[in-house]
Design an enzyme around this catalytic site. Structure first.
Site, PDB file in Angstrom:
ATOM      1  N   HIS A 126      17.845 -80.465  17.793  1.00  0.00           N
ATOM      2  CA  HIS A 126      19.351 -79.602  17.989  1.00  0.00           C
ATOM      3  C   HIS A 126      18.358 -78.923  19.735  1.00  0.00           C
ATOM      4  O   HIS A 126      17.466 -79.112  20.103  1.00  0.00           O
ATOM      5  CB  HIS A 126      18.609 -78.581  16.685  1.00  0.00           C
ATOM      6  CG  HIS A 126      18.084 -78.239  16.839  1.00  0.00           C
ATOM      7  ND1 HIS A 126      16.590 -77.232  15.397  1.00  0.00           N
ATOM      8  CD2 HIS A 126      17.358 -76.717  17.729  1.00  0.00           C
ATOM      9  CE1 HIS A 126      15.540 -77.062  15.415  1.00  0.00           C
ATOM     10  NE2 HIS A 126      15.924 -76.103  17.239  1.00  0.00           N
TER      11      HIS A 126
HETATM   12  P1  TYD Z   1      14.984 -75.683  11.324  1.00  0.00           P
HETATM   13  O1  TYD Z   1      14.954 -74.806  12.598  1.00  0.00           O
HETATM   14  O2  TYD Z   1      16.169 -77.154  11.539  1.00  0.00           O
HETATM   15  O3  TYD Z   1      14.120 -76.521  11.028  1.00  0.00           O
HETATM   16  P2  TYD Z   1      13.835 -78.198  12.105  1.00  0.00           P
HETATM   17  O4  TYD Z   1      14.150 -78.286  13.104  1.00  0.00           O
HETATM   18  O5  TYD Z   1      11.696 -78.013  12.675  1.00  0.00           O
HETATM   19  O6  TYD Z   1      14.059 -79.129  11.254  1.00  0.00           O
HETATM   20  O7  TYD Z   1      14.265 -74.825  10.193  1.00  0.00           O
HETATM   21  C1  TYD Z   1      14.651 -75.678   9.019  1.00  0.00           C
HETATM   22  C2  TYD Z   1      15.536 -74.118   7.953  1.00  0.00           C
HETATM   23  O8  TYD Z   1      14.411 -72.595   7.818  1.00  0.00           O
HETATM   24  C3  TYD Z   1      16.602 -74.438   8.414  1.00  0.00           C
HETATM   25  O9  TYD Z   1      17.508 -74.254   7.325  1.00  0.00           O
HETATM   26  C4  TYD Z   1      16.598 -72.824   8.630  1.00  0.00           C
HETATM   27  C5  TYD Z   1      15.275 -71.735   8.411  1.00  0.00           C
HETATM   28  N1  TYD Z   1      14.903 -71.019   9.077  1.00  0.00           N
HETATM   29  C6  TYD Z   1      14.573 -70.112   9.497  1.00  0.00           C
HETATM   30  O10 TYD Z   1      14.807 -69.258   8.116  1.00  0.00           O
HETATM   31  N2  TYD Z   1      14.037 -68.913  10.204  1.00  0.00           N
HETATM   32  C7  TYD Z   1      13.408 -69.612  11.125  1.00  0.00           C
HETATM   33  O11 TYD Z   1      12.970 -68.850  11.734  1.00  0.00           O
HETATM   34  C8  TYD Z   1      13.716 -71.088  11.017  1.00  0.00           C
HETATM   35  C9  TYD Z   1      12.524 -71.732  12.255  1.00  0.00           C
HETATM   36  C10 TYD Z   1      13.985 -71.446  10.423  1.00  0.00           C
END
Ligand code: TYD
Length: 136
Positions: free
Chosen positions: A52
């Site tokens: 992303h």
């Molecule tokens: P995401 O940022 O999509 O992780 P990655 O890019 O590493 O795969 O986050 C994973 C899940 O956690 C998503 O449902 C959003 C949640 N999340 C939060 O609630 N708070 C946060 O600060 C972060 C980073 C993620």
């Protein structure tokens, strides 16, 4: 455009014969007030994460243990950087597509962010990201 997508922020280093000590401090090189910190650890084998970009969010990523390969893409240029302890923090500005690959089993990747979590700040579709970059 900067020469490199992988801008590394040096941390203050107070390592000595006893071992490593790295420091990041507001007023001494930290480029934004930290509103949120999170860390990625115990990553299952062969898992990649990220995929992303953020519209506004600024982040600094660094490994406190192990290593991970950060794959970066600004919509034109692709770059890869292997993060390890002691090499400073990788600056992730807004509108930089990032993926995390090749986590070592012991990797602890810490991230400092300048805003609270906001799903509407994410661009999770790579084609949409490319369209945004090329239309701005
Ligand atoms: P995401 O940022 O999509 O992780 P990655 O890019 O590493 O795969 O986050 C994973 C899940 O956690 C998503 O449902 C959003 C949640 N999340 C939060 O609630 N708070 C946060 O600060 C972060 C980073 C993620």
């Amino acid at each position: 455009m900067a020469d490199t997508l992988a801008m590394l922020l040096p941390f203050v280093d107070r390592s000595d014969s006893r071992g490593g000590l790295s420091i990041i401090e507001e007023g001494a090189g930290l480029p934004f007030p930290v509103r949120r910190a999170y860390w990625v650890y115990a990553t299952a084998p062969a898992i990649s994460r990220g995929f992303h970009a953020h519209r506004q969010l600024r982040q600094i990523c660094f490994c406190v243990a192990g290593s991970v390969r950060m794959q970066l893409f600004d919509g034109r240029k692709e770059e890869s950087v292997q993060l390890k302890p002691g090499m400073g923090g990788l600056m992730l500005p807004p509108m930089l597509w990032h993926e995390m690959h090749d986590f070592s089993p012991d990797c602890v990747l810490t991230v400092l962010a300048d805003a609270e979590y906001d799903e509407s700040d994410y661009i999770r579709d790579r084609d949409q990201f490319i369209r945004y970059v090329h239309s701005s």
